[in-house]
Design a protein around this motif. Structure first.
Motif, PDB file in Angstrom:
ATOM      1  N   VAL A   1      -5.179  57.479   2.594  1.00  0.00           N
ATOM      2  CA  VAL A   1      -4.886  56.225   3.298  1.00  0.00           C
ATOM      3  C   VAL A   1      -6.172  55.482   3.653  1.00  0.00           C
ATOM      4  CG1 VAL A   1      -2.732  57.094   4.279  1.00  0.00           C
ATOM      5  CG2 VAL A   1      -4.867  57.391   5.554  1.00  0.00           C
ATOM      6  N   ASP A   2      -7.304  55.987   3.198  1.00  0.00           N
ATOM      7  CA  ASP A   2      -8.598  55.422   3.585  1.00  0.00           C
ATOM      8  C   ASP A   2      -8.729  53.925   3.314  1.00  0.00           C
ATOM      9  OD1 ASP A   2      -9.492  57.764   4.636  1.00  0.00           O
ATOM     10  OD2 ASP A   2     -10.719  58.349   2.918  1.00  0.00           O
ATOM     11  N   PRO A   3      -8.243  53.398   2.165  1.00  0.00           N
ATOM     12  CA  PRO A   3      -8.385  51.952   1.960  1.00  0.00           C
ATOM     13  C   PRO A   3      -7.718  51.125   3.055  1.00  0.00           C
ATOM     14  CG  PRO A   3      -7.875  53.024  -0.115  1.00  0.00           C
ATOM     15  CD  PRO A   3      -7.712  54.068   0.954  1.00  0.00           C
ATOM     16  N   VAL A   4      -6.577  51.582   3.537  1.00  0.00           N
ATOM     17  CA  VAL A   4      -5.888  50.851   4.610  1.00  0.00           C
ATOM     18  C   VAL A   4      -6.651  50.993   5.924  1.00  0.00           C
ATOM     19  CG1 VAL A   4      -3.747  50.629   5.921  1.00  0.00           C
ATOM     20  CG2 VAL A   4      -3.658  51.172   3.484  1.00  0.00           C
ATOM     21  N   ILE A   5      -7.119  52.205   6.209  1.00  0.00           N
ATOM     22  CA  ILE A   5      -7.869  52.433   7.447  1.00  0.00           C
ATOM     23  C   ILE A   5      -9.183  51.664   7.409  1.00  0.00           C
ATOM     24  CG2 ILE A   5      -8.796  54.173   9.006  1.00  0.00           C
ATOM     25  CD1 ILE A   5      -5.730  54.214   8.523  1.00  0.00           C
ATOM     26  N   ASP A   6      -9.807  51.580   6.226  1.00  0.00           N
ATOM     27  CA  ASP A   6     -11.038  50.783   6.088  1.00  0.00           C
ATOM     28  C   ASP A   6     -10.776  49.311   6.427  1.00  0.00           C
ATOM     29  OD1 ASP A   6     -12.373  53.053   5.277  1.00  0.00           O
ATOM     30  OD2 ASP A   6     -12.266  52.581   3.143  1.00  0.00           O
TER      31      ASP A   6
ATOM     32  N   THR B   1     -13.846  45.561  13.672  1.00  0.00           N
ATOM     33  CA  THR B   1     -15.289  45.600  13.932  1.00  0.00           C
ATOM     34  C   THR B   1     -16.068  44.400  13.400  1.00  0.00           C
ATOM     35  OG1 THR B   1     -15.677  46.896  11.910  1.00  0.00           O
ATOM     36  CG2 THR B   1     -15.295  48.116  13.962  1.00  0.00           C
ATOM     37  N   LEU B   2     -15.546  43.691  12.396  1.00  0.00           N
ATOM     38  CA  LEU B   2     -16.283  42.548  11.870  1.00  0.00           C
ATOM     39  C   LEU B   2     -16.213  41.380  12.848  1.00  0.00           C
ATOM     40  CD1 LEU B   2     -15.329  42.460   8.066  1.00  0.00           C
ATOM     41  CD2 LEU B   2     -17.423  43.318   9.123  1.00  0.00           C
ATOM     42  N   VAL B   3     -17.304  40.663  12.956  1.00  0.00           N
ATOM     43  CA  VAL B   3     -17.335  39.483  13.826  1.00  0.00           C
ATOM     44  C   VAL B   3     -16.344  38.437  13.329  1.00  0.00           C
ATOM     45  CG1 VAL B   3     -18.759  37.580  14.653  1.00  0.00           C
ATOM     46  CG2 VAL B   3     -19.726  39.884  14.525  1.00  0.00           C
ATOM     47  N   ASN B   4     -16.276  38.269  12.010  1.00  0.00           N
ATOM     48  CA  ASN B   4     -15.352  37.305  11.406  1.00  0.00           C
ATOM     49  C   ASN B   4     -14.483  37.998  10.359  1.00  0.00           C
ATOM     50  OD1 ASN B   4     -16.230  34.761  12.688  1.00  0.00           O
ATOM     51  ND2 ASN B   4     -18.154  35.167  11.617  1.00  0.00           N
ATOM     52  N   PRO B   5     -13.420  38.672  10.782  1.00  0.00           N
ATOM     53  CA  PRO B   5     -12.553  39.359   9.821  1.00  0.00           C
ATOM     54  C   PRO B   5     -11.714  38.364   9.028  1.00  0.00           C
ATOM     55  CG  PRO B   5     -11.585  39.460  12.005  1.00  0.00           C
ATOM     56  CD  PRO B   5     -12.945  38.819  12.168  1.00  0.00           C
ATOM     57  N   GLN B   6     -11.156  38.845   7.930  1.00  0.00           N
ATOM     58  CA  GLN B   6     -10.246  38.021   7.148  1.00  0.00           C
ATOM     59  C   GLN B   6      -8.945  37.828   7.926  1.00  0.00           C
ATOM     60  OE1 GLN B   6      -9.694  39.570   3.128  1.00  0.00           O
ATOM     61  NE2 GLN B   6     -11.706  40.542   3.197  1.00  0.00           N
ATOM     62  N   TYR B   7      -8.194  36.798   7.531  1.00  0.00           N
ATOM     63  CA  TYR B   7      -6.874  36.603   8.127  1.00  0.00           C
ATOM     64  C   TYR B   7      -5.883  37.658   7.640  1.00  0.00           C
ATOM     65  CZ  TYR B   7      -8.062  31.948   9.957  1.00  0.00           C
ATOM     66  OH  TYR B   7      -8.609  30.902  10.653  1.00  0.00           O
ATOM     67  N   ARG B   8      -6.027  38.033   6.367  1.00  0.00           N
ATOM     68  CA  ARG B   8      -5.098  38.980   5.763  1.00  0.00           C
ATOM     69  C   ARG B   8      -5.861  39.987   4.907  1.00  0.00           C
ATOM     70  NH1 ARG B   8      -1.557  34.958   6.501  1.00  0.00           N
ATOM     71  NH2 ARG B   8       0.616  35.543   6.845  1.00  0.00           N
ATOM     72  N   TYR B   9      -5.383  41.224   4.946  1.00  0.00           N
ATOM     73  CA  TYR B   9      -5.917  42.272   4.077  1.00  0.00           C
ATOM     74  C   TYR B   9      -4.753  42.857   3.276  1.00  0.00           C
ATOM     75  CZ  TYR B   9     -10.232  42.239   6.885  1.00  0.00           C
ATOM     76  OH  TYR B   9     -11.396  41.881   7.527  1.00  0.00           O
ATOM     77  N   LEU B  10      -4.658  42.474   2.002  1.00  0.00           N
ATOM     78  CA  LEU B  10      -3.661  43.049   1.096  1.00  0.00           C
ATOM     79  C   LEU B  10      -4.316  44.244   0.432  1.00  0.00           C
ATOM     80  CD1 LEU B  10      -0.866  42.845  -0.290  1.00  0.00           C
ATOM     81  CD2 LEU B  10      -1.952  41.394  -2.023  1.00  0.00           C
ATOM     82  N   VAL B  11      -3.827  45.459   0.728  1.00  0.00           N
ATOM     83  CA  VAL B  11      -4.531  46.678   0.330  1.00  0.00           C
ATOM     84  C   VAL B  11      -3.791  47.380  -0.809  1.00  0.00           C
ATOM     85  CG1 VAL B  11      -5.588  48.807   1.148  1.00  0.00           C
ATOM     86  CG2 VAL B  11      -5.214  46.915   2.749  1.00  0.00           C
ATOM     87  N   HIS B  12      -4.423  47.421  -1.980  1.00  0.00           N
ATOM     88  CA  HIS B  12      -3.849  48.095  -3.143  1.00  0.00           C
ATOM     89  C   HIS B  12      -3.951  49.609  -2.971  1.00  0.00           C
ATOM     90  CE1 HIS B  12      -3.805  44.519  -5.998  1.00  0.00           C
ATOM     91  NE2 HIS B  12      -4.388  44.048  -4.914  1.00  0.00           N
TER      92      HIS B  12
END
Length: 356
Positions: free
Chosen positions: A301-306, A313-324
């Motif tokens: 599940v690491d890609p999702v947890i990443d 933690t990022l100052v400017n995260p993305q709005y969406r993370y589509l995780v394959h």
């Protein structure tokens, strides 16, 4: 006219006809070249933008509340953030279960395992009181709405009680917890993470009860993001792909519940529905989901947890993370989710029937 002039004219006319015949190809090649150049420029710009957005916050014990930490993404995220230096409030439906017990083995002093039923106002308010007391004058850096349940069933077989039961967890649970903790999030100018699904982007048969809730949370997240801009609060959506085989969402407990729901559906459905679909249609649906080819376990599940960790933690995260998922070069569900934004409905219907 001299022969050399005639030959020259013929050569000129021949050359003109060749150029004329090649004109569409030349024009096409020109636009292809322009397109390729544009894609290269866009790719470089995206790389530059992404590199400029990798700045991370300084971690000094900020509080993060995560729902649904008994198993799956919530459990793994709680352990990851605890090791990273965050103060973790891990909400578990069963505070005496194995998942909660594992989290309590942490020796950092920053892990707090709390009973949390997202369908209960009393439970959510009790959790809020505890977190507020622990935060003191500080706010809460992040809320991760992860708790959720899956469901399978035809529209005509699924009862209204089933629609309400799933929505109470997946949809209204998100709203209930978010509304309760937003004052703490606003105080810290933190962020809200809502875990939806690749099924929040496109639809499959047998999934109306589940998918409706995920589409609703996608909409809720977009609206909340707009309303939170003036407060400096970021709202992020996490859309895991085909991870059901490793998170226990489609595990033995789910299948046992699916069997019970099938019995209820058959009892509740009228004779016309049973005769139309056939008595074995629901069992065929269950076996289709249990097909080993369709339940490959991703490596981890690491890609999702990443993605979740980046969003926190990022100052400017993305709005969406589509995780394959990581079993194949491309997650077919994520590919279909992306295509659904661009292709005509008839094309998507054809693709879904062929691919899934």
């Amino acid at each position: 006219m001299q022969i050399k002039d005639y030959v020259g004219l013929q050569f000129f006319e021949g050359s003109f006809m060749v150029v004329l015949g090649l004109l569409p190809y030349i024009v096409f090649q020109k636009y292809v070249a322009m397109f390729l150049v544009a894609m290269v420029v866009l790719y470089v710009l995206l790389r530059v933008i992404r590199r400029s957005n990798v700045e991370k916050i300084a971690i000094h014990g900020q509080g993060v509340l995560i729902t649904g930490c008994d198993t799956g993404f919530g459990h793994h995220l709680a352990r990851r953030l605890d090791r990273s230096g965050f103060t973790v409030y891990a909400g578990c439906l069963d505070e005496h279960g194995d998942g909660a017990g594992t989290l309590r083995t942490s020796d950092t002093g920053r892990m707090h395992v709390l009973p949390l039923d997202v369908t209960s106002d009393t439970s959510v308010n009790s959790c809020l009181d505890y977190v507020t007391k622990m935060c003191g004058d500080n706010g809460l850096w992040a809320l991760v709405n992860n708790a959720g349940i899956d469901f399978l069933g035809h529209v005509e077989f699924s009862t209204m009680e089933m629609y309400k039961r799933v929505a109470e967890v997946n949809q209204f649970g998100v709203v209930r917890v978010t509304k309760a903790f937003l004052p703490l999030i606003r105080r810290e100018k933190g962020r809200v993470l809502n875990v939806t699904s690749v099924n929040g982007r496109f639809n499959l048969q047998f999934k109306s009860v589940y998918n409706m809730t995920k589409w609703a949370v996608e909409s809720f997240s977009d609206i909340l993001r707009l309303e939170m801009l003036k407060f400096g609060v970021k709202v992020v959506v996490i859309e895991p792909g085909n991870y059901g085989g490793i998170t226990e969402v489609l595990g033995d407990r789910f299948m046992d519940g699916c069997q019970r729901d099938i019995a209820t559906m058959l009892t509740s459905a009228g004779p016309d529905v049973r005769d139309c679909y056939g008595q074995d249609s629901l069992e065929e649906m269950r076996k289709n989901v249990q097909d080993p080819k369709k339940r490959l376990r991703p490596p981890s599940v690491d890609p999702v947890i990443d993605a979740m960790e980046n969003a926190i933690t990022l100052v400017n995260p993305q709005y969406r993370y589509l995780v394959h998922e990581g079993n194949t070069f491309l997650d077919k569900f994520c590919v279909l989710a992306i295509l659904n934004s661009y292709l005509p409905g008839s094309w998507m219907t054809y693709l879904i029937n062929k691919v899934v």
